[in-house]
Structure formats: structure tokens, C-alpha cells
Design a protein around this motif. Sequence first.
Motif, PDB file in Angstrom:
ATOM      1  N   PHE A  14       0.830  -1.206   0.000  1.00 22.47           N
ATOM      2  CA  PHE A  14       0.000   0.000   0.000  1.00 22.47           C
ATOM      3  C   PHE A  14       0.865   1.256   0.000  1.00 22.47           C
ATOM      4  CE2 PHE A  14      -3.186   3.006   1.583  1.00 22.47           C
ATOM      5  CZ  PHE A  14      -4.267   2.628   0.821  1.00 22.47           C
ATOM      6  N   LYS A  20       0.705   4.981   0.988  1.00 20.93           N
ATOM      7  CA  LYS A  20      -0.056   6.005   1.710  1.00 20.93           C
ATOM      8  C   LYS A  20       0.262   7.377   1.115  1.00 20.93           C
ATOM      9  CE  LYS A  20      -2.550   6.955   5.454  1.00 20.93           C
ATOM     10  NZ  LYS A  20      -3.880   6.357   5.520  1.00 20.93           N
ATOM     11  N   ASN A  43       2.926   9.536  -1.775  1.00 18.52           N
ATOM     12  CA  ASN A  43       3.832   9.337  -2.917  1.00 18.52           C
ATOM     13  C   ASN A  43       5.195   9.979  -2.666  1.00 18.52           C
ATOM     14  OD1 ASN A  43       3.416  12.060  -3.270  1.00 18.52           O
ATOM     15  ND2 ASN A  43       2.308  11.878  -5.213  1.00 18.52           N
ATOM     16  N   GLU A  72       2.623  13.521  -0.986  1.00 17.57           N
ATOM     17  CA  GLU A  72       1.183  13.779  -1.078  1.00 17.57           C
ATOM     18  C   GLU A  72       0.400  12.515  -0.699  1.00 17.57           C
ATOM     19  OE1 GLU A  72       1.411  16.795  -4.947  1.00 17.57           O
ATOM     20  OE2 GLU A  72       1.655  14.658  -5.205  1.00 17.57           O
ATOM     21  N   LEU A  73      -0.735  12.725  -0.007  1.00 19.43           N
ATOM     22  CA  LEU A  73      -1.572  11.588   0.388  1.00 19.43           C
ATOM     23  C   LEU A  73      -2.186  10.946  -0.858  1.00 19.43           C
ATOM     24  CD1 LEU A  73      -2.995  10.133   2.872  1.00 19.43           C
ATOM     25  CD2 LEU A  73      -4.914  11.663   2.387  1.00 19.43           C
ATOM     26  N   VAL A  74      -1.958   9.659  -1.086  1.00 18.55           N
ATOM     27  CA  VAL A  74      -2.510   9.014  -2.288  1.00 18.55           C
ATOM     28  C   VAL A  74      -3.352   7.775  -2.000  1.00 18.55           C
ATOM     29  CG1 VAL A  74      -0.826   9.953  -3.917  1.00 18.55           C
ATOM     30  CG2 VAL A  74      -0.334   7.793  -2.750  1.00 18.55           C
ATOM     31  N   ASN A  75      -3.164   7.130  -0.844  1.00 15.00           N
ATOM     32  CA  ASN A  75      -4.001   5.980  -0.433  1.00 15.00           C
ATOM     33  C   ASN A  75      -4.286   5.009  -1.571  1.00 15.00           C
ATOM     34  OD1 ASN A  75      -4.336   6.201   2.306  1.00 15.00           O
ATOM     35  ND2 ASN A  75      -6.070   7.626   2.155  1.00 15.00           N
ATOM     36  N   ARG A  76      -3.247   4.476  -2.193  1.00 14.91           N
ATOM     37  CA  ARG A  76      -3.494   3.595  -3.328  1.00 14.91           C
ATOM     38  C   ARG A  76      -2.661   2.316  -3.261  1.00 14.91           C
ATOM     39  NH1 ARG A  76      -0.310   7.753  -6.794  1.00 14.91           N
ATOM     40  NH2 ARG A  76       1.748   6.832  -6.678  1.00 14.91           N
ATOM     41  N   GLU A 127      -0.843  -0.157  -5.985  1.00 14.06           N
ATOM     42  CA  GLU A 127      -0.472  -0.393  -7.394  1.00 14.06           C
ATOM     43  C   GLU A 127      -0.130  -1.848  -7.654  1.00 14.06           C
ATOM     44  OE1 GLU A 127       2.186   2.476  -9.310  1.00 14.06           O
ATOM     45  OE2 GLU A 127       1.840   3.820  -7.619  1.00 14.06           O
ATOM     46  N   GLY A 186      -8.667   0.843  -3.253  1.00 15.16           N
ATOM     47  CA  GLY A 186      -7.538   1.743  -3.508  1.00 15.16           C
ATOM     48  C   GLY A 186      -6.770   1.400  -4.772  1.00 15.16           C
ATOM     49  N   VAL A 214      -5.596   1.412  -8.697  1.00 18.38           N
ATOM     50  CA  VAL A 214      -5.515   2.411  -9.765  1.00 18.38           C
ATOM     51  C   VAL A 214      -5.366   1.755 -11.146  1.00 18.38           C
ATOM     52  CG1 VAL A 214      -4.795   4.492  -8.541  1.00 18.38           C
ATOM     53  CG2 VAL A 214      -3.086   2.755  -9.111  1.00 18.38           C
TER      54      VAL A 214
END
Lengths: 810, 195
Positions: B145, B147, B149, B153-157, B159, B185, B187
Amino acid sequence: MTNHYCDLKNADVILIMGSNAAEHHPIAFKWILRAKEKGATIIHVDPRYTRTSARCDFHVPLRSGTDIAFLGGMINYILENNKYFKDYVLNYTNASFIVGSDFSFNDGLFSGYDAKKRKYDKATWVLEKDGSGIPKRDMTLTNPRSVFQMLKKHYSRYTLDKVSSITGVSKENLLKVYEIYAATGVPDKAGTECYALGWTHHTTGSQNIRTMSIVQLLLGNMGIAGGGINALRGEPNVQGSTDHCILYGNLPGYLKMLSASLESLDHYLEKYTPVSKDPQSANYYSNYPKFFVSFLKSLWDDKSTKENQFGYNWLPKMDDGKHYSTMHMFDAMYEGKVKGYFCIGADTAVSTPNSNKVRKAMENLDWLVGENIFNNETYEFWRGPGVDPAKIKTECFLLPAAATMEKEGSQSNSGRWVQWKYKAAEAPGDALPVGEIEIKIMAEIKKLYEKEGGPNAEAIVNLKWDYLDSKGHFDVMKVAKRINGVFLEDTVIEDKAKGTKTEFKKGQLVPGFGNLQLDGKTACGNWCISGSYTADGINKMASRGKEDPTGLGLFPNWAFAWPVNRRILYNRASCDMNGKPYNPKRKLLEWTGEKWVGDVPDGPWPPQADKEKGKYPFIMQKDGLGALFGPGMAEGPFPEHYEPLEGPLTKNPLSGQLMNPAAEIFKSDMDKVANASEKFPYVCTTYSCTEHWCTGALTRWQAWLLEMQPELYVEIGDKLAKEKGIKNGERIKVSSIRGEAPCIAMVTKRFKPFMVEGKEVHQVGMPFNYGWLFPKDSTSDSTNILTPTVGDANTFCPEYKAFMVNVEKL
Amino acid sequence: MQITRRGFLTLTGAIGGGVALSGFGLNLNATRAYADELGKMDRIKVAKQVTTICCYCSVGCGLVCSVDKATGKIFNIEGDADHPINEGSLCAKGAGFFDLTEANKHRLTKVLYRKPYGTEWEEKDWDFALSRIARLVKDTRDKNFTKTNAKGELVNRCEAIGHYGSSNIDNEECWLVSVKSRALGLVYIDHQARV
């Protein structure tokens, strides 16, 4: 489609370009033939002579990947010969707008290009505004910086000689098409265009379609019965799956996906809510915040509050400027970064370009989940050709799914008709509808997060996910109603214009997206589909009324068409500035002085001659007018011809830019390219056949269809076949720099060589319906072993329609 | 029982075809086919008729499934004559729609599982698959995960999980797929609209 299938009968001229409608959309072709029976002229422009060509008035062969050159020549013809529809162009397009003084175009490049990033800074692609922020206009269309004059200048380079030399189309044929099609630029004639994958499968795919949109705006063919731009899309619910945006860049209803720099809801809404200072522009997207907040509410319901920005930061954010399309995903998987993969109702090991790379990439997966009604090459990649299963670590699941007639739900056709289907029988064995599988998988995941927690667990734990019925099965109505939208609180909606107040109760369905609220009082899964139910819960998608009050085949009481049951988009443009139909014989809409009568209009406002209350017709455009100058595109506001990634030429005959300067280049060791190579001298294109569908993942399992089209073949023109000593029916090999595909030679007169820049260029073509898994006795495999990993600069739709190969005897 | 317009058209078509075929002489196949058609006609007349929409291209042609009321099985599928787009006609694929039903022996009917380095599929039940998939998703997601980048910056994703498909499932199912993958989450979300 801006229009819909039955409407094709209303056209006077139909240009089929980028489609083989007779073979791939046979029932759509029935409506094309109905127009022909009434006297319409049907033109087919395509590299190959097909059954579509056979039923058209004439066929014009063109080299794959040169559509913009062909259509750019048509724009030039229309403007040079004053064939455009003046009233329409002046009043309904941005022809009169003034292009910013820093904008320029030079040798194939627009201003703002960064060669290193292969990207444009669009800061100079702007239209000038006056002191009050309203676009400046020159209603004489003579200002050299007006969009009209700039357009004219841009396409003046697309002369008959130049276009003929690029496309391989004779000048006589070019003129023939231009003359017939341009003749629809009058009030009482309608011309339409039908395209399919033949236009989208290019590095310039989006601009192919935009070039035609410019033609349609110039001729006043947009928004009218028998007009428009009509994508004959290739999958049963590809319109619906697009509307619900199973796409990295959008959320359901084409809402923008979040990016990292947009840290707050306010910042996000500010960026994506367009502002227009022009009182005559409806600028409908000014309602964007209502659609977006209602979407967030549909996900997290009472857990999404004003205080927590309605859950905005629970959603994932993409890195600014980065893309996550299929090709990017497999590229990342090839690098070992993607470890788990859900593949639902698809066969990506066959359908994705450069299949060898895709299959290699899958070997890096820790796990794979498939959901389908039949097995396919993707789910069996671990024992594909040349793969040793004992070396593949991937844990694989193949979940049996219900077929379409074994479940209830809605499906949207290309004409935006959302049609309801009923369940006819139980699915066999343990098979379940994909919806039920998805609900159950997510419910299990949710349970784990409730128990164990995890990063950003709120997004999962708080998700409203109660879509099973009391017996534990998929409750499709519950989801459909969530998509339509529902009031979460008692709400009074005031219409100041009408002076009415309407009260809605908590739990009542919203009757349309006009009722969606900004403050969290409504939840709506997809604003586009809002209105598919009435407030009283009647499912309009299931309507089967056959009434046809206009006689134009709108069938307003059959199913539900989004948006708000509008059958033809931009339909106010079918009337003049006073709301009188341009063509009284095909009256789509008319302003009575009080209201619009006919199709559901693009908004209730009076026509634009009413300077006080009237609005421009293209309400989804910020400026309200059709965009001849389109700064939203990745490679420039005016479409420009570029050669495919792989082609026969070393130089673009029109400029110093060989290929689309904004198309992304993939650089893995398996992404090899061979442009203008002696080893791969023939242009190749790919297509389908009537009996198979897409990868053949459904149809190859059906004996009747397989018998008709049993294995992979390549169509080769007889001249080339003779040169190579290849006989019809012989087993041969087609190869590109990326791989080989053994297949049967079909020697034909349907492909003829093209004269391109003074040289003879041969083109061949292959269907993309085959794989190695089934039928078991064939040596066929995917045609996409040959195709390159490259796509359109805007959409990343791969370039399946133009690449270079060799054909050899075995 | 009253003959519907569609039933009448199909019936006259079948008789017409039969007459034409028998005109060539003693062709028993034609006679047999004619008798079969009549037999099917009788069954269709008493069957439950359920409408659906074709699952191939995007024209959206209507079809009618005839379901045996006793067994609940589909025994015939044909074009919906009342449908304004196809008016009863179908292309080759649509005409072969019946071969998508359980009558096709290639249909998947069991949950299949292939263990790491395995050489064959094994049959499993839903409970096994659902709990195992949920565990794999959670472990992969939590381990990979993102949190924030590189810029903080907050990205919560996540990949590390890709999600593909589908344009051949219903709208309501598409929406669930779209929402599920976002809540997780993900992308790398895509489907056939891209191709």
C-alpha cells in the motif's frame, strides 16, 4: 453514438469509415440499407473490400493509418469551395472565436511541445476573452486569428495531391467522396458517419474521430436526425461499462479520477467545475459538485459527511501526469510491480498488444482471479505455449459465472439505450452472476478489515455493501436504484424559474440528475443514469412501448436512453436560432414559443435568439458551442496527420514529425519497433469476422460458429501472393519484430496495393479472434503476438490497425 | 391457446420452409426438420417466454428465450420480433445464442483452483475460493500500500493489484466492479473499452 441505430435510416449520405458494419454489426447495417432503399448514398472507405463495400454505392480503399489525411482533405475541400453550413458554423460553433496570439503551428508541432516528455504544455492553446471574461468573437469570420481562418490555414496544406500521395487514394476517388459528403452542408440534408475500431485502434485514434466531428460541425450535421458521429461499439455493454467507468481515469458518470495534487474536496471541485461568464452558455457541468458529492454518498452513505469531505480522501489518487491503462498495467506487471490480477469476462492474454510480453508479465503474478462462463488463454497462461507450469508460482482461481440470460439486469447499447433483461434460467452447476461473485469477494475482504484493520481501512469498512437479498443472492434492483439515486433525507426542491416547490421523502428515488444535491442529501451512483427510475420506483429501462410520435424512429417509450431519455444528443442544434427546425421534413425538435416539442431537448431554455433566457445548444461545452478548436486533446487543437508507430515511410510527407509527438513510447526489452524496415515491408491491419466475437473467447467454444471460421488466416492481395509464390489455402507464417503467427493464406482481390509517395505498398489483414487453447487441433494463436505496445495519446487505445509485418512460406 | 403475432410469424415461416423443401421430392430430412419445427412450435407456445438482450456487439438486439415450465430449462432462443432495432432478425452469433446456455458442454460449472507450480486445475467450493481470495487481496494490498507518494502527497493507493473487465457484464455489475476496485484503492483499473 450521438444518435442511435434506428436513426441511421434518416440519413441522406452515410460514410462508413473505420468500420465493416455489414460483417461486424449486421443488424445495424440493416438500418443503413434502409436509408439506401430511400435513396441515400452509402460510401465505404476502408483498406479492404468487404461485404460492407459490396452493399455500398462505392468503396474507396485507403492505407491504414491515414484517415486524418483523408478527412483533412475533406475539411480543405469544404472550406475552399464554401460548402459549409454558414448559419450553423457562425452561430453554433466556435468558428468566430479568436485564438490567443501565442498559439502557433510549425512543421507538425503546435506551440508548447516538450520533446523530452513527449507532452504539450497547453498554456498557449487558448481563446481570447473580453474584459468581462466572455470569449471574443468575429462574426465576419475574416479575422486571421479567428478559429475559422486558422482552421482554413491549417488544412490548406491537405491538398488533393498531398492527400492522395499519403493515403494511396486516387484523386478522383477523393473528390468523389468529398463532393457527395459535402453536399449535406445544407439545412435539409443529413450526413452521418459510422466508425468502429478501424478509427480508434491508432496512435491518432481520438483525433480521427475529432477530425470527423469538425466535418460534421462544418456541415451542420451534429444534433440532427440522420446525422452525428456514430461509434458502432463492439461489446454488448461497452457503453454501460464505460458509463460506469471501469477505467483508471474516471469514476462512474465520467467524473474525474483524483490526482495527488488535489489534496482536498474543495480543490478538486474547483479544478473540475468549469466556469463561464457568458450568460447564454448553460455550462451544464457547473453542476459537477452535485454529481460528485452524490457519488461519494452512494459509496459511503451516512459515513460520508461534510466534516470528512464526504470521504474524499478515502479514494485512491493517481500521480499527476501518470497513466494506468491496460498497457501500463502489463508494463508494470512485466517489471514485477503488479502481483495480483482480477480478470473478469476478458481474455487479455489474447486481446492485449504484444501478447508475448503480456504472457511473460503474467508469470510474475502471485495470484490471478478469473471470472467467466468459459475458460480462456489468460486463465491458462501457466501452461501456454512454451511455458512450464512447474516453474510458475501463480495461485490461480477460475470462478464460474452465469451467462447473460441467466441473470437479470440492464445493458446499454451504443445508442445509449439502457435495456432491461430478465433471468430466463438458473446458471449451471455452481456458476453465479459476476455481480454476486463481486459482492461476496468484497464482503469477505470487508470482514477481514473489520477484524484486522489495515491501511486506509475506512474506505473498505465504511463502504455501503448490502446488495444481497434476504436469501443471500445478488439483489440487482437494489444496485440499479443506488445507481439511479435516492434521497437520504426529506428534501424540498425549489424551482425558482417555475415558482414550484416539490417535496421528496427520505428513501424516495430521485427522478433525475437535476434533483441531485450538494449537501449530502442525495446519493447517486452514476448521475448519467439518474432518471432510469421514476420517483415512484417504476423501472423505465424495462419499458417496451413502441410508439413513434415523430416518425423518426426515436421510440421514446422503449427502454431508457441517457441522459434523461434524450435520443439524439445536442438536438437543439437541429433548429435555427429561433427554434424552428432547419429541416421541416425531419422535425426532431421545435420551439413553440413556450416549450420544446419532440425529442427530450438539451435543457428547457428557449433557443439562443432569446438573448435574455436563451441558451446555446452544446450545453456540456463550457462555452456552449461546438468546438472546431479543441484544446482538450493531447496532440493539438486541430488534428494533424502523423504516421503510425510502424509504417512504410521514413518521413511524414506533411511535416518533420513522423509519428504522433504526444504518444507514449514503452521501453521494455520486449517492446521492439521496426519502422520502414526491409525485413517487415508490409502494412498489416487486424479485424473480426461475423462468426466470432473479439478474442473468440466465447465463440470459439461454440461448434456452429467455429465450424464457419475454424482458424487464423491472413488475407493477402493476389499481386503480393504471386510475388511471394504463396497459394490460396497454404499454411504460411506472418511475423513482426515481436513474434510470429502461423496461419492459412487467403489470397484475395480484396486487398490491392497502394501507391504511397510514388512507391507500391502492400497491405495484408488478419482476424483477431483466435488463441491457442481452443480449438485443440489448430496451430492458431493470437494475432496480437504481432502488434506493438503503443496507443493513442489521449486514450491509450492500442494501435492494432497499422503495423508492419512480413509474410513467408513455411 | 391464442397464437401471438410472433408465434404466428415463426409458425408460418416454418410451414413455408417445409413446403418449399418437400417440393424437391422425397427428402426425408426436410420432412423430419419440418416435423421437429412443428414440435418445437408446440413447445414454444406453452413455454414461458423471457426477453433478453444479445451479448455480442453493441447494437442491443432483443431475443426471446423459451423456457420449459416443467424443467426450468431454456430450449430455444430467437430474435424478439417486437424489438424496434432487430425486429426479430439476428446475425450468425445471435442466431447461435442457444450455444451459450448450459447445453454447451464447455461451460464452467465449478470453482477451479490451480495451486502454485501446479499442473492441473482442482475443483473447489465457493467458501474456499472466497476466503482464500480475500486473504490474498488483503495481504497483497497491505504489503504494497502507498499512503503517500514520492512528493509526500496523500494518495491511499495500491499499485500491486490490477483489475480488468468487463464490458460483457450488466450495468449493475459494472458499477459494483468500479466501486469495489476504488474502495480497495486500486488504480490499475481498466476494461475492454480501452481496446
